[in-house]
Structures are given as C-alpha cells and as structure tokens.
Design a protein around this motif. Structure first.
Motif, mmCIF file in Angstrom:
data_model
loop_
_atom_site.group_PDB
_atom_site.id
_atom_site.type_symbol
_atom_site.label_atom_id
_atom_site.label_comp_id
_atom_site.label_asym_id
_atom_site.label_seq_id
_atom_site.Cartn_x
_atom_site.Cartn_y
_atom_site.Cartn_z
ATOM 1 N N THR A 190 0.831 -1.192 0.000
ATOM 2 C CA THR A 190 0.000 0.000 0.000
ATOM 3 C C THR A 190 0.871 1.249 0.000
ATOM 4 N N HIS A 196 -4.615 2.711 -0.270
ATOM 5 C CA HIS A 196 -4.516 2.522 -1.714
ATOM 6 C C HIS A 196 -3.359 1.575 -2.048
ATOM 7 N N GLU A 203 -6.190 -2.924 -11.360
ATOM 8 C CA GLU A 203 -7.339 -3.583 -10.745
ATOM 9 C C GLU A 203 -8.482 -3.772 -11.740
ATOM 10 N N ASP A 206 -13.084 -3.945 -9.152
ATOM 11 C CA ASP A 206 -12.996 -3.699 -7.697
ATOM 12 C C ASP A 206 -12.523 -4.935 -6.929
ATOM 13 N N GLY A 209 -10.921 -3.757 -3.554
ATOM 14 C CA GLY A 209 -11.469 -2.589 -2.875
ATOM 15 C C GLY A 209 -11.933 -1.465 -3.748
ATOM 16 N N LEU A 211 -10.536 1.316 -4.701
ATOM 17 C CA LEU A 211 -10.222 2.684 -4.254
ATOM 18 C C LEU A 211 -9.471 3.500 -5.295
ATOM 19 N N ARG A 310 -4.579 -8.615 -3.912
ATOM 20 C CA ARG A 310 -5.674 -9.433 -3.392
ATOM 21 C C ARG A 310 -5.245 -10.204 -2.146
ATOM 22 N N PHE A 313 -5.422 -7.654 0.627
ATOM 23 C CA PHE A 313 -6.821 -7.239 0.779
ATOM 24 C C PHE A 313 -7.637 -8.274 1.547
ATOM 25 N N HIS A 314 -7.380 -9.563 1.318
ATOM 26 C CA HIS A 314 -8.193 -10.626 1.919
ATOM 27 C C HIS A 314 -7.645 -11.127 3.260
ATOM 28 N N TRP A 326 -5.332 -5.106 6.266
ATOM 29 C CA TRP A 326 -5.734 -3.999 5.402
ATOM 30 C C TRP A 326 -7.116 -3.485 5.785
ATOM 31 N N SER A 327 -8.000 -4.372 6.190
ATOM 32 C CA SER A 327 -9.372 -3.969 6.521
ATOM 33 C C SER A 327 -9.402 -2.942 7.665
#
Length: 329
Positions: A190, A196, A203, A206, A209, A211, A310, A313-314, A326-327
């Motif tokens: 990020t 971001h 991407e 989405d 995310g 963004l 990903r 992100f997950h 990340w969440s």
C-alpha cells in the motif's frame, strides 16, 4: 476483444490446475500446493537476494527433466522445504512421478518464505511441514480461499498482514494466464499510510477494494520496510494453458517479476528471496510464438500485481498478530 479475468479469477482458471492449502493457526504458518492433472512444463526466475528453494536447478532450460508433478509454496524458512517431501510422498502413493526403471520419482520443486518470528508458537518438537504438505495435497481443488491461508497464513508486509493471493486473465489469443502468490515482503503493498494499493492501476472489477490510485505519494527514496525483522520473501507461480518450452517458461517467469515491482515498494531487495515459477500445461498452441510469448509474459506480470494486492486485501485478523490487516485501514 478485451482481456478479462476467468470465471473464478484464480490460477485454476487455467484448465487442469488445482490448488490446496494447509495452515496451522497456532504456529501461524502453512503451505500451498499447485497440482495438475498431468505433469507440466516449468521454469523459474529468482530476483531476490535471499531465496530458499528445492529442486530448482533442474528447471534450467538445459536440464534433462522438463516437466514437474507439482509446485509447493511454504512458510517456515528452511524447515518449510520439507512440505514438498509430504507432497512427493502423496504423489508417489498415487503412482505419479518421473519413471526410472520400476520406480516413480515425483518431481516437486518448492520455495519458502520466512515467517518464524511472526507471533506464532514455533516450539515444535518435530518439523510440521511434511505433514502440512500432505494435507495441502489432499485438499487440492479448483476453488480455494485467499488471504491468511496456506503459505500466506503467517505472512506480513512492511506495515500490514500479507497473505495468499491469486488472479487470472483470459487473453484475446484465447490463452489463459493465472498467478498465485504468498506475500511476505520487506516492502509495502500500500502507498504510505493510505489504504490505496500500488497495484491499483491494474485492478479489475474492484477486486481489491476499488479505491483507485493514491492521490498522495510519500518520499520515494527511503520507503518503509521491515528490514530490522529480517523476515521476508514473496514467492509466486504464474501459469498458462499455452504450449511453452522450458526456455519460454523461464522467460515468462522473468517477465512476471515486473508484477512484484508494480505491487510492492520496494521489491527484489537483498533481504527478500523473491522467486517466481512459471508453469505451462500445453493445452493450447501458439499461433504466433514471438508475439504470443510477449503477451503471455506481460499478462503474467499484470496478474501477479493483482494477485499481490488481493493477498493483502483478503488477510484476516487472528490472535497474536504483530501487524494489522488492510481492513483496519
């Protein structure tokens, strides 16, 4: 015709491929196996300064054995190389492997990342990775989870939990390309303190995310890292249904490293063991070998960048984590 992800947006969109995970929440580690319904051609390229691997010398284009039975990504540093032994045992029991007289020798190259100081309990009495490898082989499927699973179960980046990621793309030529990656990088996925992703320009739909690119970029010459922890390495696989030689696979693996550079800042450092396997099932021929190989390598790099984002992100939180997910951003 534009390039789009496959039906699952996973490496298993390449027909004939299966993926399995095994994780140990107490140790905060795991491994991931890529399997095919028959042996496949494989190449490799290493750009990190601290790699750890098994049976990778035989993947050079001048070596005798051109195809492998499975690939293994694992946590555990050098201990994790034993995960491939568990996979090899399972494949031998299935009667698979390179025929030598009346013997079958499964060819199972593997690569490891360092997750030994990530908050998990590493006081095992017996190396757990051989058993994890066998479990991952038994669990192979076309569908699999992303995030804090398998080889990414204990992974971290410079500022967040890492994880296991995958993505795919179907090219206008009709070929499919997929990526699978365990993100345990020295650098960050990020941009600065923002949510971001560096991979945002690539991407699709989405998938991590939505963004978009960051509007703010930090000073680039001294980026945040986890250098003091010495606990790094991003390892991955790109795969295609194209009919490639071992030399062409090596070229695709080399090109796929651009995905690391696009998604991780910095990447390919002296303290990362950054390594990518390239696998080709050979189901679809190349109509224009030069142009097709060019686009396969480019697609592999883009899919790898997306898979890295990903993975982060997950990622999901767990007791004892040393990094946020990340969440949380």
């Amino acid at each position: 015709m534009t390039a789009r992800p496959g039906a699952r947006n996973l490496i298993t969109d390449v027909e004939g491929l299966l993926v399995g995970h095994a994780s140990d929440a107490r140790i905060k580690t795991g491994c991931t196996v890529l399997l095919a319904n028959k042996p496949f051609t494989c190449g490799i390229h290493v750009m990190g300064g601290a790699p750890g691997s098994r049976e990778t010398d035989l993947l050079a284009p001048d070596k005798t054995v051109e195809q492998v039975d499975a690939l293994v990504l694992s946590g555990g540093s050098a201990f994790g190389l034993d995960a491939a032994s568990g996979v090899a045992d399972g494949l031998r029991a299935q009667g698979r492997g390179f025929a030598v007289g009346d013997q079958r020798v499964p060819i199972v190259p593997g690569a490891i990342l360092f997750d030994l100081i990530n908050g998990g309990d590493k006081a095992w009495g017996e190396n757990p990775y051989k058993a994890l490898g066998g479990q991952a082989l038994d669990g192979t499927s076309e569908k699999f989870d992303l995030g804090s699973v398998g080889a990414g179960a204990g992974a971290t980046t410079a500022n967040l939990k890492g994880g296991l990621g995958s993505a795919s793309v179907m090219l206008p030529s009709g070929h499919t390309v997929g990526a699978l990656v365990a993100v345990n990088s020295l650098g960050a996925a990020t941009v600065g303190d923002t949510p971001h992703f560096w991979a945002a320009p690539f991407e699709i739909d989405d998938e991590f995310g939505g963004l978009g690119p960051s509007a703010i970029f930090p000073e680039p010459h001294v980026p945040p890292t986890k250098l003091a922890a010495h606990a790094n390495t991003t390892i991955g696989i790109v795969a295609t249904d194209a009919q490639l030689t071992q030399a062409q696979c090596t070229r695709v693996a080399t090109a796929a490293h651009d995905g690391f550079a696009r998604a991780l800042f910095p990447s390919h450092t002296p303290m990362d063991g950054d390594l990518i396997f390239a696998a080709a099932t050979g189901a679809r021929s190349l109509e224009n070998p030069l142009a097709d190989t060019l686009y396969l390598g480019h697609a592999a790099a883009i899919a790898m960048a997306r898979a890295i984002a990903r993975a982060v992100f997950h990622a999901t939180p767990a007791e004892g984590d040393m990094f946020p997910c990340w969440s949380s951003l």
